[in-house]
Design a protein around this motif. Sequence first.
Motif, short mmCIF file in Angstrom:
data_model
loop_
_atom_site.label_atom_id
_atom_site.label_comp_id
_atom_site.label_asym_id
_atom_site.label_seq_id
_atom_site.Cartn_x
_atom_site.Cartn_y
_atom_site.Cartn_z
N GLY A 169 14.44 37.11 -20.67
CA GLY A 169 14.08 36.04 -19.74
C GLY A 169 13.28 34.93 -20.37
N THR A 170 12.62 35.22 -21.51
CA THR A 170 11.86 34.18 -22.21
C THR A 170 12.45 33.90 -23.59
OG1 THR A 170 10.30 35.84 -23.08
CG2 THR A 170 9.71 34.74 -21.02
N SER A 171 13.67 34.33 -23.85
CA SER A 171 14.30 34.07 -25.13
C SER A 171 14.33 32.55 -25.37
CB SER A 171 15.72 34.65 -25.17
OG SER A 171 16.50 34.16 -24.09
N GLN A 172 14.20 32.15 -26.65
CA GLN A 172 14.02 30.75 -26.99
C GLN A 172 15.32 30.10 -27.45
OE1 GLN A 172 11.38 28.50 -26.73
NE2 GLN A 172 13.05 27.13 -27.27
N LEU A 173 15.72 29.05 -26.74
CA LEU A 173 16.92 28.29 -27.10
C LEU A 173 16.66 27.49 -28.38
CD1 LEU A 173 19.77 27.20 -26.27
CD2 LEU A 173 18.55 25.37 -25.06
N LEU A 174 17.63 27.48 -29.30
CA LEU A 174 17.54 26.67 -30.50
C LEU A 174 17.96 25.23 -30.18
CD1 LEU A 174 17.50 29.59 -31.68
CD2 LEU A 174 18.77 28.68 -33.64
N TYR A 175 17.44 24.29 -30.95
CA TYR A 175 17.83 22.88 -30.80
C TYR A 175 19.27 22.71 -31.27
CZ TYR A 175 18.22 17.93 -32.02
OH TYR A 175 18.66 16.63 -32.15
N GLN A 176 20.10 22.10 -30.43
CA GLN A 176 21.52 21.97 -30.75
C GLN A 176 21.91 20.51 -30.91
OE1 GLN A 176 24.44 23.03 -27.67
NE2 GLN A 176 25.59 24.13 -29.22
N LYS A 177 22.60 20.22 -32.01
CA LYS A 177 23.21 18.92 -32.23
C LYS A 177 24.57 19.15 -32.85
CE LYS A 177 22.58 14.34 -34.21
NZ LYS A 177 21.73 13.44 -35.03
N ASP A 178 25.60 18.80 -32.11
CA ASP A 178 26.98 19.07 -32.52
C ASP A 178 27.15 20.57 -32.79
OD1 ASP A 178 27.54 16.31 -32.34
OD2 ASP A 178 26.80 15.98 -34.36
N ASN A 179 27.66 20.95 -33.95
CA ASN A 179 27.92 22.36 -34.23
C ASN A 179 26.71 23.08 -34.81
OD1 ASN A 179 28.85 20.43 -36.31
ND2 ASN A 179 29.05 22.24 -37.60
N PHE A 180 25.60 22.36 -35.01
CA PHE A 180 24.42 22.97 -35.62
C PHE A 180 23.35 23.28 -34.57
CE2 PHE A 180 26.27 20.69 -39.23
CZ PHE A 180 26.28 21.70 -40.18
N SER A 181 22.77 24.48 -34.66
CA SER A 181 21.61 24.87 -33.86
C SER A 181 20.49 25.22 -34.83
CB SER A 181 21.94 26.07 -32.98
OG SER A 181 22.84 25.71 -31.95
N THR A 182 19.29 24.65 -34.57
CA THR A 182 18.19 24.74 -35.54
C THR A 182 16.87 25.00 -34.84
OG1 THR A 182 19.34 23.08 -36.89
CG2 THR A 182 17.05 23.53 -37.45
N ILE A 183 15.99 25.72 -35.51
CA ILE A 183 14.61 25.87 -35.06
C ILE A 183 13.73 26.25 -36.24
CG2 ILE A 183 14.68 28.34 -34.46
CD1 ILE A 183 13.09 27.56 -31.89
N TYR A 184 12.49 25.73 -36.24
CA TYR A 184 11.47 26.16 -37.20
C TYR A 184 10.57 27.14 -36.45
CZ TYR A 184 12.85 22.20 -40.13
OH TYR A 184 13.55 21.31 -40.92
N THR A 185 10.62 28.41 -36.83
CA THR A 185 9.94 29.42 -36.04
C THR A 185 9.48 30.60 -36.90
OG1 THR A 185 10.11 30.62 -33.92
CG2 THR A 185 11.99 30.76 -35.41
N TYR A 186 8.78 31.49 -36.28
CA TYR A 186 8.17 32.64 -36.95
C TYR A 186 9.13 33.83 -36.98
CZ TYR A 186 4.88 36.65 -37.28
OH TYR A 186 4.23 37.80 -37.62
N LEU A 187 9.16 34.53 -38.13
CA LEU A 187 9.92 35.76 -38.24
C LEU A 187 9.06 36.80 -38.96
CD1 LEU A 187 13.48 34.48 -39.23
CD2 LEU A 187 12.80 35.46 -37.04
N GLU A 188 9.20 38.06 -38.53
CA GLU A 188 8.38 39.14 -39.08
C GLU A 188 9.23 40.13 -39.88
OE1 GLU A 188 5.03 42.36 -37.51
OE2 GLU A 188 5.52 40.56 -36.34
N ASN A 189 8.74 40.46 -41.06
CA ASN A 189 9.45 41.34 -41.99
C ASN A 189 9.75 42.71 -41.39
OD1 ASN A 189 8.71 43.72 -44.19
ND2 ASN A 189 10.25 42.27 -44.89
N GLY A 190 10.97 43.19 -41.65
CA GLY A 190 11.35 44.55 -41.29
C GLY A 190 11.69 44.76 -39.83
N LYS A 191 11.56 43.71 -39.02
CA LYS A 191 11.85 43.87 -37.60
C LYS A 191 13.19 43.25 -37.23
CE LYS A 191 7.11 44.68 -36.17
NZ LYS A 191 6.03 44.37 -35.21
N TYR A 192 13.53 43.24 -35.94
CA TYR A 192 14.91 43.00 -35.54
C TYR A 192 15.00 41.87 -34.50
CZ TYR A 192 15.08 47.54 -37.73
OH TYR A 192 14.94 48.57 -38.63
N PHE A 193 16.16 41.22 -34.49
CA PHE A 193 16.43 40.19 -33.51
C PHE A 193 17.92 39.99 -33.38
CE2 PHE A 193 16.67 38.00 -37.51
CZ PHE A 193 17.52 36.91 -37.32
#
Length: 368
Positions: A169-193
Amino acid sequence: MKHLFKIFAVALMAILFISCEKDEDQAILGDGTTPTLKADKTSVVLIKDNEANPAIKFDWTNPQFQTQVALKNTLQLAKTGTNFQSPGESIVTANDLKVTYTVAELNKLGLDAGLVPGVATTVEVRLKSEVGKTVLYSNVVTLTVTTYLTAYPSFYIVGDASAVGWNAGTSQLLYQKDNFSTIYTYLENGKYFRFLGQQDWNPLNYSLDVAGMNAGNRYFKTWSTNLAPSTPENIQFTGATGMYKIVIDADATQKSINVSASPIAVWNPANLYLVGTVNGWNSAAAIPMTNLGNGKFEHTIALPAASEFKFLGQLSWGDLDWGNISADGNTGYLGPKGSNGNIKFDGTGGNYKISVDLKMGTYKIQPL
């Protein structure tokens, strides 16, 4: 001792009996005959305006075994010469012995197989029949298919490797322009998404296209080396914990995801400042924002028409510089220094709350 010997003998006979049963089952099942497949067309040009119309019909015969079995049938479509390495797939009901695909359905199969929209492409189609560990394939049917471009999918990141957690319900939409979707965000080692196509677990999910992944989750054909499949649903992040740039290319010929280090590794600075037309672009007198913790800041301010501003992590034009992603605008997505523009906003002169989430990679401007 005799009693123990009797127990051992009975156990051995039971094992032999079970083994013989399994061998007998396999003998009764047999190898199975090869299924057959045919289509009612050899060339199909798909047009978006006709999405609900029938496009092609396939008929098949099921493999025959020495005893009646329940089959799982899947129709596979792939570009000629790929040996069905990355096919578009559709599960069909075995006993129906036929299926008709609409224009929209066949177009999706073609795009899933990597066909370039608008280009007539030779494809191969076959029926895959499974019963237990036995897999049989039909003859290959050759077609020429011309697909059309559909809207590119939306991608919402979710998972404990991300700043969102496992909350659809709070999943984050990436910024979309044409065929590219982009975001600058945090990721944690060894975990899943993984990615969702909506702020819900269904119907759309996107993960890596590998064996063992749920059929409905298989999407990305190529990915960066800091990602690994976590079957049957997710992606594991294997890089160091920190800030990253995620770029998805949804072009039908690509379907790629690349995760690279963000130019700014900091996501939780002690201070964040507002600078722009609101203070004459004076970085030394930038306006301090309230630190809410975990990379979140906010500030309430009056914004007139033609307002422009950015965020700084120091009282100077230093390295900690965030603005609108890629270029001037008001997308709600942050971009780091070197990959951003001014945030442009036409206020009414009233008060607005500006909220920043550096960890997520987003900002909001809300009227009060």
